[in-house]
Design an enzyme around this catalytic site. Structure first.
Site, PDB file in Angstrom:
ATOM      1  N   ARG A  23      42.409  12.568  37.159  1.00 32.75           N
ATOM      2  CA  ARG A  23      41.736  13.044  38.377  1.00 32.75           C
ATOM      3  C   ARG A  23      41.192  14.448  38.233  1.00 32.75           C
ATOM      4  NH1 ARG A  23      46.797  12.658  42.078  1.00 32.75           N
ATOM      5  NH2 ARG A  23      47.592  13.465  40.117  1.00 32.75           N
ATOM      6  N   GLN A  47      45.745  39.864  53.693  1.00 32.85           N
ATOM      7  CA  GLN A  47      44.358  39.428  53.789  1.00 32.85           C
ATOM      8  C   GLN A  47      43.952  38.733  52.499  1.00 32.85           C
ATOM      9  OE1 GLN A  47      41.558  42.593  54.790  1.00 32.85           O
ATOM     10  NE2 GLN A  47      40.046  41.682  53.456  1.00 32.85           N
ATOM     11  N   ASP A  48      43.213  37.641  52.614  1.00 32.71           N
ATOM     12  CA  ASP A  48      42.592  36.990  51.467  1.00 32.71           C
ATOM     13  C   ASP A  48      41.087  37.131  51.614  1.00 32.71           C
ATOM     14  OD1 ASP A  48      45.048  36.208  50.511  1.00 32.71           O
ATOM     15  OD2 ASP A  48      44.746  34.074  50.824  1.00 32.71           O
ATOM     16  N   ARG A  59      31.060  44.819  40.050  1.00 25.18           N
ATOM     17  CA  ARG A  59      31.597  45.295  41.330  1.00 25.18           C
ATOM     18  C   ARG A  59      32.694  46.276  40.984  1.00 25.18           C
ATOM     19  NH1 ARG A  59      30.584  42.019  46.158  1.00 25.18           N
ATOM     20  NH2 ARG A  59      29.322  40.220  45.595  1.00 25.18           N
ATOM     21  N   HIS A  62      36.411  50.638  42.103  1.00 27.44           N
ATOM     22  CA  HIS A  62      36.877  50.985  43.448  1.00 27.44           C
ATOM     23  C   HIS A  62      38.378  51.239  43.474  1.00 27.44           C
ATOM     24  CE1 HIS A  62      33.421  48.137  44.755  1.00 27.44           C
ATOM     25  NE2 HIS A  62      32.964  49.328  44.465  1.00 27.44           N
ATOM     26  N   LYS A  71      46.569  44.506  45.139  1.00 21.58           N
ATOM     27  CA  LYS A  71      45.871  43.237  45.313  1.00 21.58           C
ATOM     28  C   LYS A  71      46.161  42.308  44.146  1.00 21.58           C
ATOM     29  CE  LYS A  71      41.686  45.715  44.234  1.00 21.58           C
ATOM     30  NZ  LYS A  71      40.410  46.105  44.767  1.00 21.58           N
ATOM     31  N   HIS A 118      39.639  49.582  40.285  1.00 21.67           N
ATOM     32  CA  HIS A 118      39.479  48.183  39.915  1.00 21.67           C
ATOM     33  C   HIS A 118      38.005  47.812  39.961  1.00 21.67           C
ATOM     34  CE1 HIS A 118      39.182  43.863  41.109  1.00 21.67           C
ATOM     35  NE2 HIS A 118      39.930  43.769  40.027  1.00 21.67           N
ATOM     36  N   TYR A 131      40.705  37.607  46.206  1.00 22.49           N
ATOM     37  CA  TYR A 131      41.583  38.772  46.286  1.00 22.49           C
ATOM     38  C   TYR A 131      42.615  38.530  47.374  1.00 22.49           C
ATOM     39  CZ  TYR A 131      37.011  40.783  44.904  1.00 22.49           C
ATOM     40  OH  TYR A 131      35.806  41.038  44.335  1.00 22.49           O
ATOM     41  N   ASP A 167      27.898  51.382  44.703  1.00 17.94           N
ATOM     42  CA  ASP A 167      28.371  51.512  43.335  1.00 17.94           C
ATOM     43  C   ASP A 167      27.432  52.355  42.481  1.00 17.94           C
ATOM     44  OD1 ASP A 167      30.579  50.041  44.003  1.00 17.94           O
ATOM     45  OD2 ASP A 167      29.892  48.188  43.073  1.00 17.94           O
TER      46      ASP A 167
END
Length: 186
Positions: A23, A47-48, A59, A62, A71, A118, A131, A167
């Site tokens: 499967r 939080q997700d 990205r 930060h 995270k 990160h 995240y 950025d």
């Protein structure tokens, strides 16, 4: 689930062991007991979030000031190079970095503890990055360093693609060090 630590104290890589059959596959994407056994408080995540980016997008880099932000990061689709830089003042590994490939083949999750910059770059055509974050976002605590800062000399493996204005206008690692020392004195 395999657990890997790094020379930089704090980050932890969790690699599930998927079960494949006709499967497709099934894998655990988070295990609170394993997380707790390796120093994470699984109840701390509040939080997700998820991002989708195309090839070459960077990205980052930060971070958060104050108490920082922890995270748990995974690449649900595609592949990324995930980069961490230690910005914990007083740390023996301050300024050192680690790069880890995260992809939808290994299902690995990287714990990014507070006190790290990160960022990531998309290696394939597209990547979805998930995240799990332990603090509400407070824009006044945002920290950012340019992706191409010469002092960090991050080796992005593919040509850099689209980036946010934030950025592109981020400061240098040298300026961040001054800011951190100033905040430490206050």
């Amino acid at each position: 689930m395999r657990v890997t630590s790094f020379d930089l104290p704090g980050p932890v890589l969790f690699t599930p062991e998927p079960h494949f059959d006709a499967r497709g596959f099934f894998t655990r994407t988070f295990d609170a007991q394993v997380a707790a056994e390796h120093g994470l408080d699984p109840t701390a995540f509040i939080q997700d979030s998820q991002s989708r980016s195309s090839r070459g997008v960077v990205r980052g880099m930060h971070g958060r000031s104050g108490a920082g932000e922890g995270k748990l990061v995974r690449c649900a689709h595609g592949a990324i190079l995930d980069v961490l830089v230690d910005i914990r003042t007083g740390s023996a590994t301050f300024g050192e970095q680690v790069s880890i490939r995260l992809d939808d083949q290994t299902f690995a999750h990287l714990y990014v503890p507070p006190g790290f910059l990160h960022g990531f770059q998309v290696l394939g055509e597209v990547a979805d990055v998930c995240y799990r974050i332990d603090r509400a976002h407070d824009p006044s605590e945002d920290l950012a360093v340019r992706y191409d800062d010469p002092e960090l000399a991050i080796d992005w493996p593919v040509p850099v693609g689209t980036m946010s204005e934030r950025d592109l206008s981020a400061g240098t690692f040298a300026a961040l060090q001054i800011l951190l020392k100033t905040r430490e004195r206050d």
